[in-house]
Design an enzyme around this catalytic site. Sequence first.
Site, PDB file in Angstrom:
ATOM      1  CG  HIS A   1      -1.670  -1.182   1.531  1.00 37.26           C
ATOM      2  ND1 HIS A   1      -2.804  -1.497   0.810  1.00 37.26           N
ATOM      3  CD2 HIS A   1      -1.526  -2.173   2.455  1.00 37.26           C
ATOM      4  CE1 HIS A   1      -3.319  -2.616   1.290  1.00 37.26           C
ATOM      5  NE2 HIS A   1      -2.563  -3.051   2.274  1.00 37.26           N
TER       6      HIS A   1
HETATM    7  C1  BDR Z   1      -2.843   0.921   5.400  1.00 35.50           C
HETATM    8  O1  BDR Z   1      -3.066   0.518   6.751  1.00 35.50           O
HETATM    9  C2  BDR Z   1      -1.866   0.188   7.376  1.00 35.50           C
HETATM   10  O2  BDR Z   1      -1.976  -1.000   8.100  1.00 35.50           O
HETATM   11  C3  BDR Z   1      -0.819   0.096   6.301  1.00 35.50           C
HETATM   12  O3  BDR Z   1       0.435   0.536   6.783  1.00 35.50           O
HETATM   13  C4  BDR Z   1      -1.345   1.012   5.219  1.00 35.50           C
HETATM   14  O4  BDR Z   1      -0.928   2.346   5.412  1.00 35.50           O
HETATM   15  C5  BDR Z   1      -3.523  -0.058   4.486  1.00 35.50           C
HETATM   16  O5  BDR Z   1      -4.886  -0.102   4.764  1.00 35.50           O
END
Ligand code: BDR
Length: 305
Positions: free
Chosen positions: A240
Amino acid sequence: MDGRAVPIILDVDTGIDDALALALAVASPRVDLVTVTTLAGNVDVERTTTNTLAVLDWLGASSVPVHRGASRPLVRPHQDAAFVHGTDGLGNAELPISDRALGPTRGPAEIVRLANLRPGAMTLICVGPLTNLAIALNVEPRLPDLIDRVIVMGGAFSVPGNVTPAAEFNIYVDPEAAAQVFAAPFKQLIAIGLDVTQQVVLPRSMWEATTGATEAAPTLVSRICRRSFVERDLDAVQLHDPLALAVAFDPMLVGCIPAQVSVAIEGEERGRTRVVGPGSVAVASTVDAERFMRLFTEALALPGV
Ligand code: BDR
Ligand code: CA
């Protein structure tokens, strides 16, 4: 974009994929990592800050300042994602603890300071809950004019959420902050949601190929992803935050629609992001996953698979 390095403030809740975004920022010649701000998100702010320092030091980037930010969302208690990231937030990788000092100002104050120091120059990338940015907006209402671009990893627009069926984690944790950010008149605000980030993954085979690596970035990948592949038995780790970082210097990675975005605040819908009409937020709806993976693996010198 011209070929110059993009001056970046990276706002993180480190976090496995945040650590990988830091690694990409440090490795990419197209990024000038000016400062890193931290906040509570994947784990508490003490740990996200300790993790950020440890990761930067591991990568030989101990000259990048780190400013500790918000310890909880604007109006509600903090909810973490330790289940995903491990109790230490880094897959229990046990990186050496950094002994260097934090930056003297708090995260939101540092965002405001840099925006005023270099008006119109900075790209701010938020890959955690939007608390620091919301606080900065309240402290400095001219922030939307002072920042060149904001890139947010957050939201689930046309796909289900990853913390509830409605919501993506970063938005769910602090929906009040997210609502303020999406309503602010930024010159460019790009939302990189699960719609595109779930399409970019580090597969098990790529992690296996890092076994025995000796360089800093591949060994970081090897250590922080171990728990995901071994204990959690995942097939892949979703990238992500690295995708949001990469869009800063390669905007063509994603295709966007110009949108007005609403954020649900309460109940089962809490944290749901919706496109409610045309507007000024660029919501990413397509991604060139192959191009991103090429860029990511080359920058981090990950072994071929
Ligand atoms: C986002 O949530 C966090 O757990 C990850 O680092 C990312 O930024 C994904 O939903
Ligand atoms: Ca994150």
